[in-house]
Design a protein around this motif. Structure first.
Motif, PDB file in Angstrom:
ATOM      1  N   GLY A  23       0.781  -1.104  -0.285  1.00 17.59           N
ATOM      2  CA  GLY A  23       0.089   0.284  -0.096  1.00 17.59           C
ATOM      3  C   GLY A  23       0.309   1.415   0.055  1.00 17.59           C
ATOM      4  N   GLU A  24       0.836   2.169   1.374  1.00 19.02           N
ATOM      5  CA  GLU A  24       0.904   3.679   0.812  1.00 19.02           C
ATOM      6  C   GLU A  24       2.569   3.517   1.392  1.00 19.02           C
ATOM      7  OE1 GLU A  24       1.384   7.853   1.085  1.00 19.02           O
ATOM      8  OE2 GLU A  24      -0.325   6.222   0.224  1.00 19.02           O
ATOM      9  N   LEU A  25       3.133   2.950   1.709  1.00 18.46           N
ATOM     10  CA  LEU A  25       3.992   2.587   2.383  1.00 18.46           C
ATOM     11  C   LEU A  25       5.304   1.865   0.785  1.00 18.46           C
ATOM     12  CD1 LEU A  25       6.947   2.274   4.165  1.00 18.46           C
ATOM     13  CD2 LEU A  25       6.426   0.630   4.671  1.00 18.46           C
ATOM     14  N   ALA A  26       4.776   0.926   0.428  1.00 21.69           N
ATOM     15  CA  ALA A  26       5.047   0.694  -0.861  1.00 21.69           C
ATOM     16  C   ALA A  26       5.767   1.886  -2.097  1.00 21.69           C
ATOM     17  CB  ALA A  26       4.163   0.020  -1.349  1.00 21.69           C
ATOM     18  N   ALA A  27       3.908   2.896  -1.759  1.00 26.43           N
ATOM     19  CA  ALA A  27       4.213   3.834  -3.488  1.00 26.43           C
ATOM     20  C   ALA A  27       5.317   4.845  -2.479  1.00 26.43           C
ATOM     21  CB  ALA A  27       2.888   4.521  -3.105  1.00 26.43           C
ATOM     22  N   GLN A  28       5.670   5.511  -1.251  1.00 24.31           N
ATOM     23  CA  GLN A  28       6.603   6.047  -0.706  1.00 24.31           C
ATOM     24  C   GLN A  28       7.633   5.676  -0.828  1.00 24.31           C
ATOM     25  OE1 GLN A  28       5.481   6.207   2.971  1.00 24.31           O
ATOM     26  NE2 GLN A  28       3.491   7.367   3.263  1.00 24.31           N
ATOM     27  N   ILE A  29       8.180   4.241  -0.511  1.00 25.45           N
ATOM     28  CA  ILE A  29       9.402   4.155  -1.534  1.00 25.45           C
ATOM     29  C   ILE A  29       9.877   3.710  -2.862  1.00 25.45           C
ATOM     30  CG2 ILE A  29      10.645   1.794  -1.048  1.00 25.45           C
ATOM     31  CD1 ILE A  29       9.494   1.216   1.311  1.00 25.45           C
ATOM     32  N   ARG A  30       8.762   3.631  -3.370  1.00 21.02           N
ATOM     33  CA  ARG A  30       9.057   3.758  -4.737  1.00 21.02           C
ATOM     34  C   ARG A  30       9.255   5.401  -5.322  1.00 21.02           C
ATOM     35  NH1 ARG A  30       5.687   5.996  -9.025  1.00 21.02           N
ATOM     36  NH2 ARG A  30       6.177   4.862 -10.874  1.00 21.02           N
ATOM     37  N   GLU A  31       8.155   6.236  -4.473  1.00 17.06           N
ATOM     38  CA  GLU A  31       8.981   7.851  -5.065  1.00 17.06           C
ATOM     39  C   GLU A  31       9.768   8.243  -4.328  1.00 17.06           C
ATOM     40  OE1 GLU A  31       6.777   9.147  -6.596  1.00 17.06           O
ATOM     41  OE2 GLU A  31       5.702   7.908  -6.667  1.00 17.06           O
ATOM     42  N   ALA A  32      10.824   7.732  -2.864  1.00 19.20           N
ATOM     43  CA  ALA A  32      11.857   8.135  -2.191  1.00 19.20           C
ATOM     44  C   ALA A  32      12.479   7.601  -3.363  1.00 19.20           C
ATOM     45  CB  ALA A  32      12.309   7.793  -1.015  1.00 19.20           C
ATOM     46  N   ILE A  33      12.691   6.377  -3.810  1.00 14.52           N
ATOM     47  CA  ILE A  33      13.874   5.905  -4.663  1.00 14.52           C
ATOM     48  C   ILE A  33      14.378   6.409  -6.374  1.00 14.52           C
ATOM     49  CG2 ILE A  33      13.878   3.835  -6.291  1.00 14.52           C
ATOM     50  CD1 ILE A  33      13.290   2.159  -3.662  1.00 14.52           C
ATOM     51  N   LEU A  34      12.453   6.653  -6.935  1.00 13.74           N
ATOM     52  CA  LEU A  34      12.390   7.390  -8.149  1.00 13.74           C
ATOM     53  C   LEU A  34      13.306   8.383  -7.837  1.00 13.74           C
ATOM     54  CD1 LEU A  34       8.643   6.635  -9.276  1.00 13.74           C
ATOM     55  CD2 LEU A  34      11.083   5.561 -10.381  1.00 13.74           C
ATOM     56  N   SER A  35      13.213   9.577  -6.520  1.00 13.90           N
ATOM     57  CA  SER A  35      13.594  10.537  -6.496  1.00 13.90           C
ATOM     58  C   SER A  35      15.689  10.715  -6.768  1.00 13.90           C
ATOM     59  CB  SER A  35      13.641  11.237  -5.182  1.00 13.90           C
ATOM     60  OG  SER A  35      13.489  10.505  -4.523  1.00 13.90           O
ATOM     61  N   TYR A  36      15.615   9.224  -6.239  1.00 16.96           N
ATOM     62  CA  TYR A  36      17.616   9.125  -6.821  1.00 16.96           C
ATOM     63  C   TYR A  36      17.494   9.333  -8.283  1.00 16.96           C
ATOM     64  CZ  TYR A  36      17.759   9.234  -1.319  1.00 16.96           C
ATOM     65  OH  TYR A  36      18.659   9.516  -0.386  1.00 16.96           O
ATOM     66  N   ILE A  37      16.537   8.263  -8.168  1.00 18.45           N
ATOM     67  CA  ILE A  37      16.849   7.937  -9.772  1.00 18.45           C
ATOM     68  C   ILE A  37      16.827   9.642 -10.618  1.00 18.45           C
ATOM     69  CG2 ILE A  37      15.931   6.736 -12.336  1.00 18.45           C
ATOM     70  CD1 ILE A  37      15.162   4.529 -10.602  1.00 18.45           C
ATOM     71  N   ASP A  38      16.243  10.165 -10.184  1.00 21.34           N
ATOM     72  CA  ASP A  38      16.278  11.425 -11.095  1.00 21.34           C
ATOM     73  C   ASP A  38      17.795  12.465 -10.968  1.00 21.34           C
ATOM     74  OD1 ASP A  38      13.394  11.135 -11.996  1.00 21.34           O
ATOM     75  OD2 ASP A  38      12.781  11.884 -10.610  1.00 21.34           O
ATOM     76  N   LYS A  39      18.251  11.715  -9.495  1.00 25.88           N
ATOM     77  CA  LYS A  39      19.669  12.733  -9.106  1.00 25.88           C
ATOM     78  C   LYS A  39      20.905  12.400 -10.186  1.00 25.88           C
ATOM     79  CE  LYS A  39      17.473  14.137  -4.669  1.00 25.88           C
ATOM     80  NZ  LYS A  39      17.199  13.867  -3.462  1.00 25.88           N
ATOM     81  N   GLY A  40      20.075  10.920 -10.904  1.00 22.95           N
ATOM     82  CA  GLY A  40      21.586  10.325 -11.396  1.00 22.95           C
ATOM     83  C   GLY A  40      21.710   8.949 -10.719  1.00 22.95           C
ATOM     84  N   TYR A  41      21.218   8.106  -9.666  1.00 30.13           N
ATOM     85  CA  TYR A  41      21.881   6.906  -9.129  1.00 30.13           C
ATOM     86  C   TYR A  41      20.928   6.314 -10.250  1.00 30.13           C
ATOM     87  CZ  TYR A  41      23.461  10.164  -5.657  1.00 30.13           C
ATOM     88  OH  TYR A  41      24.525  11.148  -4.268  1.00 30.13           O
ATOM     89  N   SER A  42      22.088   5.308 -10.163  1.00 24.15           N
ATOM     90  CA  SER A  42      20.967   3.433 -10.864  1.00 24.15           C
ATOM     91  C   SER A  42      21.244   2.766 -10.041  1.00 24.15           C
ATOM     92  CB  SER A  42      21.336   3.753 -12.883  1.00 24.15           C
ATOM     93  OG  SER A  42      22.393   3.709 -12.318  1.00 24.15           O
ATOM     94  N   THR A  43      21.790   2.136  -9.223  1.00 27.28           N
ATOM     95  CA  THR A  43      22.092   0.718  -8.695  1.00 27.28           C
ATOM     96  C   THR A  43      21.839   1.070  -7.131  1.00 27.28           C
ATOM     97  OG1 THR A  43      24.604   1.212  -9.737  1.00 27.28           O
ATOM     98  CG2 THR A  43      24.454  -0.458  -8.038  1.00 27.28           C
ATOM     99  N   PHE A  44      20.896  -0.176  -6.436  1.00 30.11           N
ATOM    100  CA  PHE A  44      20.751   0.262  -5.263  1.00 30.11           C
ATOM    101  C   PHE A  44      20.600  -1.327  -4.239  1.00 30.11           C
ATOM    102  CE2 PHE A  44      17.715   2.522  -8.338  1.00 30.11           C
ATOM    103  CZ  PHE A  44      18.205   4.562  -7.470  1.00 30.11           C
ATOM    104  N   GLN A  45      21.105  -0.890  -3.026  1.00 29.15           N
ATOM    105  CA  GLN A  45      21.042  -2.604  -2.452  1.00 29.15           C
ATOM    106  C   GLN A  45      19.631  -1.902  -1.897  1.00 29.15           C
ATOM    107  OE1 GLN A  45      24.566  -3.303  -0.510  1.00 29.15           O
ATOM    108  NE2 GLN A  45      26.036  -2.200  -2.002  1.00 29.15           N
TER     109      GLN A  45
END
Length: 108
Positions: A23-45
């Motif tokens: 639910g909402e937690l998954a959506a919040q995490i998705r948005e946070a990770i997408l913001s890192y992708i927008d900043k140029g990060y592409s590798t996630f652990q």
């Protein structure tokens, strides 16, 4: 989402997840990770050691993030799967789609 911990190390975003990814937690995490992708990060652990549940929304969020990371030349690495969360990955065959490690030290 206050329990989720994001840190940057060696141009990778390391995320320590906690709770039930739906639910909402998954959506919040998705948005946070997408913001890192927008900043140029592409590798996630992603550390799942403290995740006690996940549903189709959480699994879908991971697939979406992986697709975006791949499009930007990166990857999503997962470690710390246990119990019902590990069973969900196995049941949906996402163990074949993601790079999954026993723990963070196994990631090269």
């Amino acid at each position: 989402m206050e329990k989720q911990k994001f840190q940057i190390m060696d141009s990778q975003v390391i995320i320590n997840l906690t709770g039930n990814l739906q639910g909402e937690l998954a959506a919040q995490i998705r948005e946070a990770i997408l913001s890192y992708i927008d900043k140029g990060y592409s590798t996630f652990q992603l550390d799942f050691s403290n995740v006690d549940g996940i549903n189709s929304t959480g699994l879908g969020m991971l697939v979406n993030i992986q697709k975006r990371a791949f499009q930007n030349g990166g990857d999503v690495m997962i470690h710390g799967l246990t119990g019902i969360v590990k069973a969900a990955f196995e049941r949906t065959r996402l163990t074949r789609a993601f790079n999954i490690f026993e723990d963070q030290h196994a990631i090269v």
